[in-house]
Motif scaffolding. Structure first.
Motif, mmCIF file in Angstrom:
data_model
loop_
_atom_site.group_PDB
_atom_site.id
_atom_site.type_symbol
_atom_site.label_atom_id
_atom_site.label_comp_id
_atom_site.label_asym_id
_atom_site.label_seq_id
_atom_site.Cartn_x
_atom_site.Cartn_y
_atom_site.Cartn_z
ATOM 1 N N LEU A 182 8.471 6.366 -8.558
ATOM 2 C CA LEU A 182 7.276 5.716 -8.001
ATOM 3 C C LEU A 182 6.118 5.743 -8.994
ATOM 4 O O LEU A 182 5.394 4.746 -9.149
ATOM 5 C CB LEU A 182 6.859 6.416 -6.703
ATOM 6 N N ALA A 183 5.949 6.877 -9.663
ATOM 7 C CA ALA A 183 4.842 7.018 -10.611
ATOM 8 C C ALA A 183 5.058 6.172 -11.853
ATOM 9 O O ALA A 183 4.128 5.499 -12.332
ATOM 10 C CB ALA A 183 4.665 8.489 -10.994
ATOM 11 N N GLU A 184 6.279 6.188 -12.385
ATOM 12 C CA GLU A 184 6.558 5.435 -13.615
ATOM 13 C C GLU A 184 6.428 3.934 -13.401
ATOM 14 O O GLU A 184 6.062 3.201 -14.322
ATOM 15 C CB GLU A 184 7.960 5.778 -14.121
ATOM 16 N N ARG A 185 6.740 3.467 -12.199
ATOM 17 C CA ARG A 185 6.600 2.037 -11.900
ATOM 18 C C ARG A 185 5.172 1.684 -11.491
ATOM 19 O O ARG A 185 4.890 0.544 -11.153
ATOM 20 C CB ARG A 185 7.588 1.633 -10.803
ATOM 21 N N ARG A 186 4.290 2.695 -11.484
ATOM 22 C CA ARG A 186 2.871 2.518 -11.151
ATOM 23 C C ARG A 186 2.672 1.897 -9.765
ATOM 24 O O ARG A 186 1.768 1.097 -9.545
ATOM 25 C CB ARG A 186 2.174 1.666 -12.229
ATOM 26 N N LEU A 187 3.553 2.275 -8.869
ATOM 27 C CA LEU A 187 3.430 1.777 -7.488
ATOM 28 C C LEU A 187 2.354 2.535 -6.741
ATOM 29 O O LEU A 187 1.695 1.986 -5.845
ATOM 30 C CB LEU A 187 4.775 1.923 -6.766
ATOM 31 N N VAL A 188 2.182 3.805 -7.092
ATOM 32 C CA VAL A 188 1.166 4.668 -6.483
ATOM 33 C C VAL A 188 0.679 5.640 -7.556
ATOM 34 O O VAL A 188 1.210 5.668 -8.666
ATOM 35 C CB VAL A 188 1.749 5.469 -5.287
ATOM 36 N N THR A 189 -0.312 6.454 -7.221
ATOM 37 C CA THR A 189 -0.802 7.449 -8.173
ATOM 38 C C THR A 189 0.197 8.604 -8.268
ATOM 39 O O THR A 189 1.118 8.718 -7.456
ATOM 40 C CB THR A 189 -2.160 8.011 -7.727
ATOM 41 N N GLN A 190 -0.011 9.467 -9.257
ATOM 42 C CA GLN A 190 0.869 10.614 -9.445
ATOM 43 C C GLN A 190 0.899 11.499 -8.201
ATOM 44 O O GLN A 190 1.961 11.910 -7.733
ATOM 45 C CB GLN A 190 0.398 11.433 -10.653
ATOM 46 N N MET A 191 -0.282 11.805 -7.653
ATOM 47 C CA MET A 191 -0.335 12.656 -6.469
ATOM 48 C C MET A 191 0.309 11.976 -5.271
ATOM 49 O O MET A 191 1.069 12.602 -4.512
ATOM 50 C CB MET A 191 -1.791 13.030 -6.132
ATOM 51 N N GLN A 192 0.045 10.684 -5.095
ATOM 52 C CA GLN A 192 0.653 9.951 -3.980
ATOM 53 C C GLN A 192 2.168 9.911 -4.101
ATOM 54 O O GLN A 192 2.881 10.022 -3.101
ATOM 55 C CB GLN A 192 0.095 8.527 -3.934
ATOM 56 N N SER A 193 2.679 9.782 -5.332
ATOM 57 C CA SER A 193 4.126 9.729 -5.520
ATOM 58 C C SER A 193 4.778 11.033 -5.076
ATOM 59 O O SER A 193 5.832 11.033 -4.437
ATOM 60 C CB SER A 193 4.464 9.441 -6.990
ATOM 61 N N LEU A 194 4.140 12.163 -5.401
ATOM 62 C CA LEU A 194 4.675 13.464 -4.991
ATOM 63 C C LEU A 194 4.612 13.638 -3.479
ATOM 64 O O LEU A 194 5.558 14.124 -2.857
ATOM 65 C CB LEU A 194 3.895 14.589 -5.689
ATOM 66 N N THR A 234 0.842 -1.193 0.000
ATOM 67 C CA THR A 234 0.000 0.000 0.000
ATOM 68 C C THR A 234 0.882 1.249 0.000
ATOM 69 O O THR A 234 2.077 1.175 0.324
ATOM 70 C CB THR A 234 -0.892 0.026 1.241
ATOM 71 N N PRO A 235 0.315 2.407 -0.328
ATOM 72 C CA PRO A 235 1.094 3.649 -0.259
ATOM 73 C C PRO A 235 1.711 3.877 1.118
ATOM 74 O O PRO A 235 2.864 4.318 1.214
ATOM 75 C CB PRO A 235 0.062 4.726 -0.592
ATOM 76 N N ALA A 236 0.962 3.560 2.183
ATOM 77 C CA ALA A 236 1.481 3.736 3.545
ATOM 78 C C ALA A 236 2.673 2.808 3.789
ATOM 79 O O ALA A 236 3.663 3.204 4.411
ATOM 80 C CB ALA A 236 0.380 3.465 4.569
ATOM 81 N N GLU A 237 2.568 1.569 3.295
ATOM 82 C CA GLU A 237 3.664 0.610 3.471
ATOM 83 C C GLU A 237 4.887 1.021 2.653
ATOM 84 O O GLU A 237 6.025 0.858 3.105
ATOM 85 C CB GLU A 237 3.191 -0.789 3.069
ATOM 86 N N ILE A 238 4.651 1.569 1.471
ATOM 87 C CA ILE A 238 5.764 2.049 0.642
ATOM 88 C C ILE A 238 6.466 3.204 1.347
ATOM 89 O O ILE A 238 7.698 3.267 1.394
ATOM 90 C CB ILE A 238 5.251 2.482 -0.747
ATOM 91 N N PHE A 239 5.690 4.114 1.918
ATOM 92 C CA PHE A 239 6.268 5.242 2.655
ATOM 93 C C PHE A 239 7.101 4.745 3.836
ATOM 94 O O PHE A 239 8.233 5.200 4.050
ATOM 95 C CB PHE A 239 5.141 6.153 3.142
ATOM 96 N N GLN A 240 6.566 3.795 4.593
ATOM 97 C CA GLN A 240 7.297 3.239 5.735
ATOM 98 C C GLN A 240 8.598 2.581 5.276
ATOM 99 O O GLN A 240 9.647 2.714 5.921
ATOM 100 C CB GLN A 240 6.422 2.219 6.470
ATOM 101 N N SER A 241 8.527 1.862 4.164
ATOM 102 C CA SER A 241 9.718 1.177 3.656
ATOM 103 C C SER A 241 10.778 2.187 3.207
ATOM 104 O O SER A 241 11.973 1.977 3.417
ATOM 105 C CB SER A 241 9.344 0.262 2.483
ATOM 106 N N LEU A 242 10.332 3.271 2.587
ATOM 107 C CA LEU A 242 11.267 4.308 2.157
ATOM 108 C C LEU A 242 11.911 4.999 3.358
ATOM 109 O O LEU A 242 13.089 5.368 3.323
ATOM 110 C CB LEU A 242 10.553 5.334 1.271
#
Length: 212
Positions: A149-161, A92-100
């Motif tokens: 993040l956006a190019e790999r389609r891991l999250v939306t454009q806004m979420q990636s920013l 999820t976006p939250a999990e991606i953020f935590q991992s980063l």
């Protein structure tokens, strides 16, 4: 058996090569910091740094793309580390953020061990231009990470920013608070400020969705 010995020899050779590269990188940074302390940022040039280390300008650029990146190498390495991030499938976006944030945490610890961060911090306090350079490189981090993040389609454009901005902000706030503490004579460890920055960011983001 022969292949195994050859593979081991190759790994040993690569290990020695990596150690030499790391040592040269540290020497370049140390020379850059010495020159900035002695001459100031403007008078410090790639040619002078290379001469101090005993290498050519061409060799310098195999390690760093500018004198600024040699002075503050951690940010460039952080970008590389974040670009190499591979989330778990379906994260999820939250999990991606935590991992980063974990990537940042690991890199923060490595930077403390490998780079002369206290000297860099003192120079930033005495020369605001270095802080501006660090801020500019941070914006590059936001652009590169959000694009990845956006190019790999891991999250939306806004979420990636948003994720990229929050990651960069957490990193920046940790260093700014550490710099202020250094100026005030505090003996707190930089890692403590990073953990506090992460904690506060997560606390704020957990407040909830605003009403209409």
């Amino acid at each position: 058996m022969r292949r195994s010995l050859e593979a081991t020899a190759m790994e040993d050779c690569m290990g020695i090569r990596d150690q030499r590269k790391a040592e040269t990188s540290r020497k370049i940074q140390a020379a850059a910091l010495d020159l900035v302390e002695e001459l100031g940022l403007e008078a410090t040039t790639v040619a002078r740094i290379a001469q101090r280390v005993g290498i050519s300008d061409r060799t310098f650029f195999r390690y760093f793309d500018s004198k600024e990146s040699a002075i503050v190498p951690g940010q460039g390495e952080l970008v590389v580390a974040l670009m190499g991030f591979a989330p778990a499938p379906g994260a999820t976006p939250a999990e991606i953020f935590q991992s980063l944030l974990q990537v940042c945490r690991d890199h923060f610890s490595a930077e403390i061990e490998q780079h002369e961060f206290r000297r860099v911090t003192r120079l930033m306090i005495s020369d605001p231009k270095l802080l501006l350079i660090a801020t500019s490189r941070e914006q590059e981090l936001v652009i590169e990470l959000s694009r990845s993040l956006a190019e790999r389609r891991l999250v939306t454009q806004m979420q990636s920013l948003l994720i990229a901005e929050m990651v960069a902000s957490t990193w920046r706030v940790a260093w700014q608070c550490f710099t202020q503490a250094e100026r005030a004579g505090s003996a707190a460890a930089p890692s403590e400020f990073f953990e506090q920055s992460v904690h506060e960011m997560l606390q704020i983001s957990a407040i909830g969705t605003p009403g209409p």
